[in-house]
Write a protein that holds these residues in place. Sequence first.
Motif, PDB file in Angstrom:
ATOM      1  N   SER A  51      45.959  86.881 163.340  1.00 17.34           N
ATOM      2  CA  SER A  51      44.888  85.880 163.321  1.00 17.34           C
ATOM      3  C   SER A  51      45.156  84.819 162.269  1.00 17.34           C
ATOM      4  CB  SER A  51      43.553  86.557 163.025  1.00 17.34           C
ATOM      5  OG  SER A  51      43.220  87.471 164.025  1.00 17.34           O
TER       6      SER A  51
ATOM      7  N   TYR B 114      39.525  79.509 165.273  1.00 21.59           N
ATOM      8  CA  TYR B 114      39.838  80.857 164.808  1.00 21.59           C
ATOM      9  C   TYR B 114      40.790  81.406 165.870  1.00 21.59           C
ATOM     10  CZ  TYR B 114      38.982  85.418 162.600  1.00 21.59           C
ATOM     11  OH  TYR B 114      39.120  86.606 161.925  1.00 21.59           O
TER      12      TYR B 114
ATOM     13  N   ASN C 177      43.442  83.846 167.678  1.00 21.55           N
ATOM     14  CA  ASN C 177      43.716  85.276 167.847  1.00 21.55           C
ATOM     15  C   ASN C 177      42.666  86.170 167.183  1.00 21.55           C
ATOM     16  OD1 ASN C 177      46.006  85.102 169.487  1.00 21.55           O
ATOM     17  ND2 ASN C 177      47.326  84.773 167.721  1.00 21.55           N
ATOM     18  N   TYR C 178      41.411  85.816 167.343  1.00 21.09           N
ATOM     19  CA  TYR C 178      40.331  86.699 166.889  1.00 21.09           C
ATOM     20  C   TYR C 178      40.397  87.946 167.753  1.00 21.09           C
ATOM     21  CZ  TYR C 178      35.557  88.441 166.174  1.00 21.09           C
ATOM     22  OH  TYR C 178      34.460  89.218 165.911  1.00 21.09           O
TER      23      TYR C 178
ATOM     24  N   HIS D  28      42.585  89.317 172.409  1.00 12.90           N
ATOM     25  CA  HIS D  28      42.521  88.222 171.447  1.00 12.90           C
ATOM     26  C   HIS D  28      41.947  86.991 172.129  1.00 12.90           C
ATOM     27  CE1 HIS D  28      45.662  90.964 170.059  1.00 12.90           C
ATOM     28  NE2 HIS D  28      45.262  90.612 168.850  1.00 12.90           N
TER      29      HIS D  28
END
Length: 170
Positions: free
Chosen positions: A55, A72, A74-75, A113
């Motif tokens: 992330s 944000y 690759n949360y 993700h």
Amino acid sequence: MKKKRLLWLSALLLMFGSCSTNDSITESVLLSNVSHTECENHSLRTRANDNPYASRLKLTYNEADQTISGEYINYMLSCDYTDAGIKIEQDADGTLVLNPWNEAENMVDCVCHINIYFTIHNATKQNYHLVLNRRIATVVEQDGSKHQETWTDYDGYISFKDQNVITIEL
């Protein structure tokens, strides 16, 4: 004579009690345009040092509009999420707190993700104390005593003075 003095003193107190040129009224930061991508990269893996889906937070400052566009990237969340987004708070000392959130129906053993996009309005400063994903928990010790602990994914200072794009690896 006493009435004139009383009126004059009242006016003087009112003048001193009013805002001075050193006082500033700042608007609270506002969050808008919150959206996210669909679930990608289904995996049974968890975060690791070699994780290609690490992330990061990318912030782009627009001085003319006084906005910060955020991603944000690759949360990580549960594969069965139903919705996700980000919230913003501003502490009394001016600290910006960004907390991602998600809703899920069941706990499953896979993760995916997504990217969360957002815009922060009223970003009138070029320097901020930024906290990302602040979690506060009450911990009960074996002896019954309690204390609070705070965890964050990022807690530091950012400056847009020399650059308008900042990327924070998480």
